[in-house]
Design a protein around this motif. Structure first.
Motif, PDB file in Angstrom:
ATOM      1  N   PRO A  12       0.796  -1.237   0.000  1.00  0.00           N
ATOM      2  CA  PRO A  12       0.000   0.000   0.000  1.00  0.00           C
ATOM      3  C   PRO A  12       0.824   1.279   0.000  1.00  0.00           C
ATOM      4  O   PRO A  12       0.273   2.344  -0.296  1.00  0.00           O
ATOM      5  N   SER A  13       2.104   1.201   0.322  1.00  0.00           N
ATOM      6  CA  SER A  13       2.934   2.413   0.303  1.00  0.00           C
ATOM      7  C   SER A  13       3.606   2.637  -1.043  1.00  0.00           C
ATOM      8  O   SER A  13       4.209   3.690  -1.261  1.00  0.00           O
ATOM      9  N   ALA A  14       3.523   1.658  -1.927  1.00  0.00           N
ATOM     10  CA  ALA A  14       4.247   1.707  -3.200  1.00  0.00           C
ATOM     11  C   ALA A  14       3.365   2.233  -4.327  1.00  0.00           C
ATOM     12  O   ALA A  14       2.138   2.280  -4.219  1.00  0.00           O
ATOM     13  N   MET A  15       4.030   2.631  -5.419  1.00  0.00           N
ATOM     14  CA  MET A  15       3.336   2.900  -6.670  1.00  0.00           C
ATOM     15  C   MET A  15       3.250   1.576  -7.419  1.00  0.00           C
ATOM     16  O   MET A  15       4.261   0.930  -7.684  1.00  0.00           O
ATOM     17  N   VAL A  16       2.027   1.177  -7.747  1.00  0.00           N
ATOM     18  CA  VAL A  16       1.792  -0.119  -8.388  1.00  0.00           C
ATOM     19  C   VAL A  16       1.143   0.143  -9.741  1.00  0.00           C
ATOM     20  O   VAL A  16       0.077   0.771  -9.810  1.00  0.00           O
ATOM     21  N   GLY A  17       1.769  -0.308 -10.807  1.00  0.00           N
ATOM     22  CA  GLY A  17       1.208  -0.007 -12.116  1.00  0.00           C
ATOM     23  C   GLY A  17       1.747  -0.871 -13.229  1.00  0.00           C
ATOM     24  O   GLY A  17       2.466  -1.854 -13.010  1.00  0.00           O
ATOM     25  N   TYR A  18       1.415  -0.465 -14.458  1.00  0.00           N
ATOM     26  CA  TYR A  18       1.590  -1.305 -15.641  1.00  0.00           C
ATOM     27  C   TYR A  18       2.647  -0.783 -16.610  1.00  0.00           C
ATOM     28  O   TYR A  18       2.903  -1.429 -17.623  1.00  0.00           O
ATOM     29  N   TYR A  19       3.231   0.378 -16.318  1.00  0.00           N
ATOM     30  CA  TYR A  19       4.224   0.966 -17.217  1.00  0.00           C
ATOM     31  C   TYR A  19       5.509   1.253 -16.456  1.00  0.00           C
ATOM     32  O   TYR A  19       5.683   2.337 -15.897  1.00  0.00           O
ATOM     33  N   PRO A  20       6.446   0.303 -16.417  1.00  0.00           N
ATOM     34  CA  PRO A  20       7.714   0.533 -15.702  1.00  0.00           C
ATOM     35  C   PRO A  20       8.682   1.350 -16.556  1.00  0.00           C
ATOM     36  O   PRO A  20       8.737   1.202 -17.776  1.00  0.00           O
ATOM     37  N   ARG A  21       9.433   2.220 -15.897  1.00  0.00           N
ATOM     38  CA  ARG A  21      10.435   3.029 -16.577  1.00  0.00           C
ATOM     39  C   ARG A  21      11.713   3.048 -15.745  1.00  0.00           C
ATOM     40  O   ARG A  21      11.709   2.749 -14.546  1.00  0.00           O
ATOM     41  N   LEU A  22      12.807   3.435 -16.400  1.00  0.00           N
ATOM     42  CA  LEU A  22      14.113   3.442 -15.741  1.00  0.00           C
ATOM     43  C   LEU A  22      14.787   4.799 -15.924  1.00  0.00           C
ATOM     44  O   LEU A  22      14.912   5.298 -17.050  1.00  0.00           O
ATOM     45  N   ALA A  23      15.221   5.380 -14.823  1.00  0.00           N
ATOM     46  CA  ALA A  23      16.076   6.568 -14.847  1.00  0.00           C
ATOM     47  C   ALA A  23      17.460   6.133 -14.398  1.00  0.00           C
ATOM     48  O   ALA A  23      17.613   5.560 -13.322  1.00  0.00           O
TER      49      ALA A  23
ATOM     50  N   PRO B 279       8.734   0.622  -6.223  1.00  0.00           N
ATOM     51  CA  PRO B 279       7.580   0.476  -7.113  1.00  0.00           C
ATOM     52  C   PRO B 279       7.359  -0.978  -7.517  1.00  0.00           C
ATOM     53  O   PRO B 279       8.277  -1.791  -7.495  1.00  0.00           O
ATOM     54  N   VAL B 280       6.117  -1.275  -7.873  1.00  0.00           N
ATOM     55  CA  VAL B 280       5.725  -2.641  -8.235  1.00  0.00           C
ATOM     56  C   VAL B 280       5.163  -2.631  -9.646  1.00  0.00           C
ATOM     57  O   VAL B 280       4.246  -1.861  -9.954  1.00  0.00           O
ATOM     58  N   TYR B 281       5.715  -3.489 -10.495  1.00  0.00           N
ATOM     59  CA  TYR B 281       5.209  -3.634 -11.869  1.00  0.00           C
ATOM     60  C   TYR B 281       4.255  -4.821 -11.927  1.00  0.00           C
ATOM     61  O   TYR B 281       4.571  -5.915 -11.472  1.00  0.00           O
ATOM     62  N   VAL B 282       3.078  -4.589 -12.505  1.00  0.00           N
ATOM     63  CA  VAL B 282       2.085  -5.632 -12.717  1.00  0.00           C
ATOM     64  C   VAL B 282       1.873  -5.782 -14.211  1.00  0.00           C
ATOM     65  O   VAL B 282       1.494  -4.823 -14.892  1.00  0.00           O
ATOM     66  N   ARG B 283       2.125  -6.954 -14.711  1.00  0.00           N
ATOM     67  CA  ARG B 283       1.863  -7.182 -16.132  1.00  0.00           C
ATOM     68  C   ARG B 283       0.378  -7.414 -16.337  1.00  0.00           C
ATOM     69  O   ARG B 283      -0.222  -8.288 -15.718  1.00  0.00           O
ATOM     70  N   GLY B 284      -0.212  -6.609 -17.196  1.00  0.00           N
ATOM     71  CA  GLY B 284      -1.638  -6.737 -17.465  1.00  0.00           C
ATOM     72  C   GLY B 284      -1.919  -6.702 -18.950  1.00  0.00           C
ATOM     73  O   GLY B 284      -1.024  -6.816 -19.787  1.00  0.00           O
ATOM     74  N   SER B 285      -3.172  -6.534 -19.275  1.00  0.00           N
ATOM     75  CA  SER B 285      -3.601  -6.398 -20.667  1.00  0.00           C
ATOM     76  C   SER B 285      -4.219  -5.008 -20.810  1.00  0.00           C
ATOM     77  O   SER B 285      -5.247  -4.714 -20.194  1.00  0.00           O
ATOM     78  N   ILE B 286      -3.587  -4.162 -21.627  1.00  0.00           N
ATOM     79  CA  ILE B 286      -3.969  -2.747 -21.705  1.00  0.00           C
ATOM     80  C   ILE B 286      -4.133  -2.322 -23.157  1.00  0.00           C
ATOM     81  O   ILE B 286      -3.325  -2.670 -24.021  1.00  0.00           O
ATOM     82  N   SER B 287      -5.175  -1.544 -23.389  1.00  0.00           N
ATOM     83  CA  SER B 287      -5.384  -0.907 -24.687  1.00  0.00           C
ATOM     84  C   SER B 287      -5.091   0.580 -24.517  1.00  0.00           C
ATOM     85  O   SER B 287      -5.734   1.254 -23.705  1.00  0.00           O
ATOM     86  N   ASP B 288      -4.106   1.060 -25.264  1.00  0.00           N
ATOM     87  CA  ASP B 288      -3.713   2.474 -25.193  1.00  0.00           C
ATOM     88  C   ASP B 288      -4.169   3.153 -26.475  1.00  0.00           C
ATOM     89  O   ASP B 288      -3.570   2.995 -27.537  1.00  0.00           O
ATOM     90  N   LYS B 289      -5.238   3.939 -26.379  1.00  0.00           N
ATOM     91  CA  LYS B 289      -5.846   4.547 -27.557  1.00  0.00           C
ATOM     92  C   LYS B 289      -5.207   5.879 -27.929  1.00  0.00           C
ATOM     93  O   LYS B 289      -5.605   6.507 -28.897  1.00  0.00           O
ATOM     94  N   GLY B 290      -4.211   6.304 -27.162  1.00  0.00           N
ATOM     95  CA  GLY B 290      -3.544   7.565 -27.457  1.00  0.00           C
ATOM     96  C   GLY B 290      -2.113   7.375 -27.910  1.00  0.00           C
ATOM     97  O   GLY B 290      -1.283   8.279 -27.748  1.00  0.00           O
ATOM     98  N   LEU B 291      -1.818   6.212 -28.484  1.00  0.00           N
ATOM     99  CA  LEU B 291      -0.442   5.897 -28.871  1.00  0.00           C
ATOM    100  C   LEU B 291       0.117   6.855 -29.905  1.00  0.00           C
ATOM    101  O   LEU B 291       1.307   7.158 -29.904  1.00  0.00           O
ATOM    102  N   PHE B 292      -0.731   7.335 -30.800  1.00  0.00           N
ATOM    103  CA  PHE B 292      -0.222   8.089 -31.945  1.00  0.00           C
ATOM    104  C   PHE B 292      -0.560   9.579 -31.904  1.00  0.00           C
ATOM    105  O   PHE B 292      -0.306  10.300 -32.861  1.00  0.00           O
TER     106      PHE B 292
END
Length: 390
Positions: A221-232, A316-329
């Motif tokens: 509950p203290s972490a950011m949990v999501g579907y788009y991991p990034r690296l700095a 942070p926690v990465y969750v692999r899911g199934s996502i439709s991104d309609k703003g890709l372009f």
């Protein structure tokens, strides 16, 4: 009844001695004809031996190309079985009374907003943990639509939603006073759930994946949990620029097997972070930077959460899911120089933390340690959207 009578009566319930002897004799005859040392048994054993020899001979005579094809077929069958088992395990039932709130950020895309609201309220709804849907309306000076107008776009949908109004989460539209990306993280007055799912209006997380992400957040509950991991990370070549950070998307995350940020375009976080983002403890300089560049509010939130949880070791926690991104372009990330802008943003915002003596907050997380067995072996690690590879 005397003893002889009782014995005669009892003997009637058991087979006669002669019948037992006859049955034993027949069993012995069958064993002698069909046992392993009989003619039939030896013939059966010989046929099995010849069959094994023929199979081994066929494998030896099989060409290299045929062996390769057979091996490929076996591998594909194995992958299909593993994928099927993984996909079935992703359909997780919501077993608790707790729900989360969905906060949708939108700007001048009424059709996209309507589709997002209908997806998270009607398609997913309380069955998949959605307790309330909030829409951050950033079109200053324009009257926001009514919540019913976003839901009732067709007669068939109007009829189905009307019959399910008891299980459909409420929709609240929040007009903001300033056209700013910071507005998506403003504290919400009527927010009753602890968990907040921040999502862009062009992102559709399918319902089982949404519930899977929520349950992952419940464990962290203290972490950011999501579907788009990034690296700095610093540049690969040290002589490039001292103190410079480089923003990397999925391909580098995969190749280097690590990440340290989750994008808020589809992300669970605790509602406390909304208060922290807009509060005095979060430097106004960072919010001003976001307004000036019209970018990087997600980077600012990632740094804030990482800094707030350093002592708790809650990466942070990465969750692999199934996502439709309609703003890709047609989104911000599709513009020219996007990665350069993000890298500059990372460097500038991180320097603000360093100047205040807070240190660099982001912590690298190995990608293959995330979630479950679906990430073993390594080559099974996949993004939530196929276009993440681009």
């Amino acid at each position: 009844m005397n003893l002889s009578g009782r014995l005669r009566q009892r003997s009637g319930s058991y087979p006669a001695v002669g019948s037992v002897g006859a049955e034993s004799s027949n069993r012995l005859k069958r064993n002698s004809l069909e046992g392993p040392h009989s003619k039939r048994g030896k013939g059966r054993l010989l046929r099995r031996t010849l069959l094994l020899r023929n199979s081994h001979r066929r494998w030896i005579l099989m060409g290299i190309g045929q062996r390769v094809v057979l091996g490929i077929v076996v591998v594909f069958v194995f992958i299909a079985l593993m994928t099927f088992s993984d996909s079935t395990s992703q359909v997780i039932r919501h077993s608790g009374p707790k729900y989360f709130s969905v906060v949708i950020n939108t700007y001048k895309r009424p059709g996209m907003l309507r589709g997002a609201v209908q997806h998270y309220t009607h398609a997913c709804g309380r069955k998949y943990g959605v307790g309330h849907v909030f829409v951050v309306w950033a079109e200053v000076g324009k009257q926001p639509p009514k919540s019913d107008d976003l839901l009732l776009s067709s007669p068939s949908l109007r009829k189905s939603i009307g019959t399910e109004s008891s299980v459909r989460p409420n929709v609240t539209i929040i007009p903001v006073e300033k056209d700013s990306l910071n507005s998506r993280f403003l504290p919400i007055k009527d927010l009753s759930q602890q968990s907040v799912f921040i999502v862009d209006d062009d992102v559709r997380v399918d319902c089982p994946s949404l519930l899977k992400g929520y349950q992952a957040w419940q464990m962290n509950p203290s972490a950011m949990v999501g579907y788009y991991p990034r690296l700095a990370s610093p540049p690969l070549f040290e002589g490039t620029a001292a103190g410079k950070l480089v923003y990397h998307a999925w391909p580098i995350v995969y190749l280097r097997n690590k990440f340290n940020m989750i994008l808020t375009k589809a992300c669970f976080l605790h509602r406390t972070y909304l208060d922290l983002y807009s509060g005095d403890a979060h430097p106004q300089e960072i919010r001003d930077y976001v307004d000036a560049h019209r970018n990087c509010e997600d980077v600012a939130m990632a740094l804030l959460v990482a800094n707030a949880t350093k002592a708790q070791a809650s990466p942070p926690v990465y969750v692999r899911g199934s996502i439709s991104d309609k703003g890709l372009f047609n989104g911000i990330s599709t513009g020219g120089g996007h990665f350069g802008i993000r890298s500059n943003c990372l460097t500038d915002l991180a320097n603000i933390y360093l100047e205040r003596g807070w240190g660099y907050p982001l912590v690298d997380v190995p990608l293959t340690t995330v979630a479950s067995r679906s990430y073993f072996p390594r080559w099974r690690t996949q993004p939530s959207n196929l276009f993440e590879w681009l």
